[in-house]
Write a protein that holds these residues in place. Structure first.
Motif, PDB file in Angstrom:
ATOM      1  N   ASP A 171      -8.248   2.002   1.683  1.00  0.00           N
ATOM      2  CA  ASP A 171      -9.019   2.627   0.599  1.00  0.00           C
ATOM      3  C   ASP A 171      -8.430   2.278  -0.772  1.00  0.00           C
ATOM      4  O   ASP A 171      -8.483   3.069  -1.701  1.00  0.00           O
ATOM      5  CB  ASP A 171      -9.086   4.145   0.788  1.00  0.00           C
ATOM      6  N   SER A 172      -7.903   1.062  -0.881  1.00  0.00           N
ATOM      7  CA  SER A 172      -7.234   0.634  -2.113  1.00  0.00           C
ATOM      8  C   SER A 172      -8.158   0.654  -3.322  1.00  0.00           C
ATOM      9  O   SER A 172      -7.729   1.014  -4.420  1.00  0.00           O
ATOM     10  CB  SER A 172      -6.650  -0.771  -1.953  1.00  0.00           C
ATOM     11  N   LYS A 173      -9.419   0.294  -3.130  1.00  0.00           N
ATOM     12  CA  LYS A 173     -10.345   0.282  -4.270  1.00  0.00           C
ATOM     13  C   LYS A 173     -10.533   1.697  -4.820  1.00  0.00           C
ATOM     14  O   LYS A 173     -10.529   1.897  -6.031  1.00  0.00           O
ATOM     15  CB  LYS A 173     -11.693  -0.314  -3.864  1.00  0.00           C
ATOM     16  N   GLU A 174     -10.693   2.665  -3.926  1.00  0.00           N
ATOM     17  CA  GLU A 174     -10.867   4.052  -4.361  1.00  0.00           C
ATOM     18  C   GLU A 174      -9.604   4.570  -5.046  1.00  0.00           C
ATOM     19  O   GLU A 174      -9.673   5.234  -6.079  1.00  0.00           O
ATOM     20  CB  GLU A 174     -11.224   4.959  -3.177  1.00  0.00           C
TER      21      GLU A 174
ATOM     22  N   TYR B  42      -7.384   2.754  -6.515  1.00  0.00           N
ATOM     23  CA  TYR B  42      -7.278   2.043  -7.797  1.00  0.00           C
ATOM     24  C   TYR B  42      -8.074   2.812  -8.850  1.00  0.00           C
ATOM     25  O   TYR B  42      -7.571   3.054  -9.954  1.00  0.00           O
ATOM     26  CB  TYR B  42      -7.797   0.612  -7.656  1.00  0.00           C
ATOM     27  N   GLU B  43      -9.299   3.192  -8.502  1.00  0.00           N
ATOM     28  CA  GLU B  43     -10.144   3.935  -9.440  1.00  0.00           C
ATOM     29  C   GLU B  43      -9.520   5.288  -9.797  1.00  0.00           C
ATOM     30  O   GLU B  43      -9.540   5.693 -10.961  1.00  0.00           O
ATOM     31  CB  GLU B  43     -11.551   4.135  -8.864  1.00  0.00           C
TER      32      GLU B  43
ATOM     33  N   PHE C 270      -2.607  -1.245  -6.093  1.00  0.00           N
ATOM     34  CA  PHE C 270      -3.859  -1.043  -5.374  1.00  0.00           C
ATOM     35  C   PHE C 270      -4.844  -2.172  -5.665  1.00  0.00           C
ATOM     36  O   PHE C 270      -5.534  -2.660  -4.769  1.00  0.00           O
ATOM     37  CB  PHE C 270      -4.486   0.313  -5.723  1.00  0.00           C
ATOM     38  N   ASP C 271      -4.900  -2.606  -6.915  1.00  0.00           N
ATOM     39  CA  ASP C 271      -5.808  -3.684  -7.296  1.00  0.00           C
ATOM     40  C   ASP C 271      -5.467  -4.978  -6.564  1.00  0.00           C
ATOM     41  O   ASP C 271      -6.353  -5.715  -6.138  1.00  0.00           O
ATOM     42  CB  ASP C 271      -5.764  -3.884  -8.813  1.00  0.00           C
TER      43      ASP C 271
ATOM     44  N   GLY D  50      -7.041  -5.478  -2.932  1.00  0.00           N
ATOM     45  CA  GLY D  50      -8.457  -5.758  -2.684  1.00  0.00           C
ATOM     46  C   GLY D  50      -9.112  -4.708  -1.800  1.00  0.00           C
ATOM     47  O   GLY D  50      -9.095  -3.522  -2.116  1.00  0.00           O
ATOM     48  N   ASP D  51      -9.647  -5.144  -0.665  1.00  0.00           N
ATOM     49  CA  ASP D  51     -10.390  -4.264   0.244  1.00  0.00           C
ATOM     50  C   ASP D  51      -9.500  -3.568   1.281  1.00  0.00           C
ATOM     51  O   ASP D  51     -10.017  -2.922   2.193  1.00  0.00           O
ATOM     52  CB  ASP D  51     -11.468  -5.060   0.989  1.00  0.00           C
TER      53      ASP D  51
ATOM     54  N   TYR E 145       0.838  -1.203   0.000  1.00  0.00           N
ATOM     55  CA  TYR E 145       0.000   0.000   0.000  1.00  0.00           C
ATOM     56  C   TYR E 145       0.876   1.257   0.000  1.00  0.00           C
ATOM     57  O   TYR E 145       0.634   2.195  -0.760  1.00  0.00           O
ATOM     58  CB  TYR E 145      -0.913  -0.003   1.224  1.00  0.00           C
TER      59      TYR E 145
END
Length: 83
Positions: free
Chosen positions: A60-63, A65-66, A52-53, A56-57, A33
């Motif tokens: 705030d890795s998903k955010e 990643y986006e 980040f992908d 996973g969860d 991270y």
């Protein structure tokens, strides 16, 4: 008496091993991270997105990643219009 001690040591050994595995996994995610955030800050969005992908969860890795994918797209559009 000796058999009970032996059982206690075996159980304690397993507990230590399990805790070590959990700690190693948590540290690995923390390091990944941190590296992903560093890559994002340095505008290495492709690398950051992959990192980040992979998390996973985690936090705030998903955010993030986006956000990385959005920055990749934005750079691509900017390159297209600068030509």
């Amino acid at each position: 008496m000796m058999k009970e001690r032996k059982k206690i040591f075996i159980i304690a050994g397993f507990v230590v091993i399990i805790l070590a595995v959990v700690l190693i996994c948590a540290l690995r995610k923390t390091v990944t991270y941190s590296k992903a955030c560093e890559n994002f800050g340095e505008k290495n969005y492709q690398t950051a997105a992959k990192q980040f992908d992979s998390l996973g969860d985690y936090k705030d890795s998903k955010e993030k990643y986006e956000k990385s994918k959005t920055c990749i797209l934005k750079e691509s559009i900017d390159e297209d219009y600068s030509l």
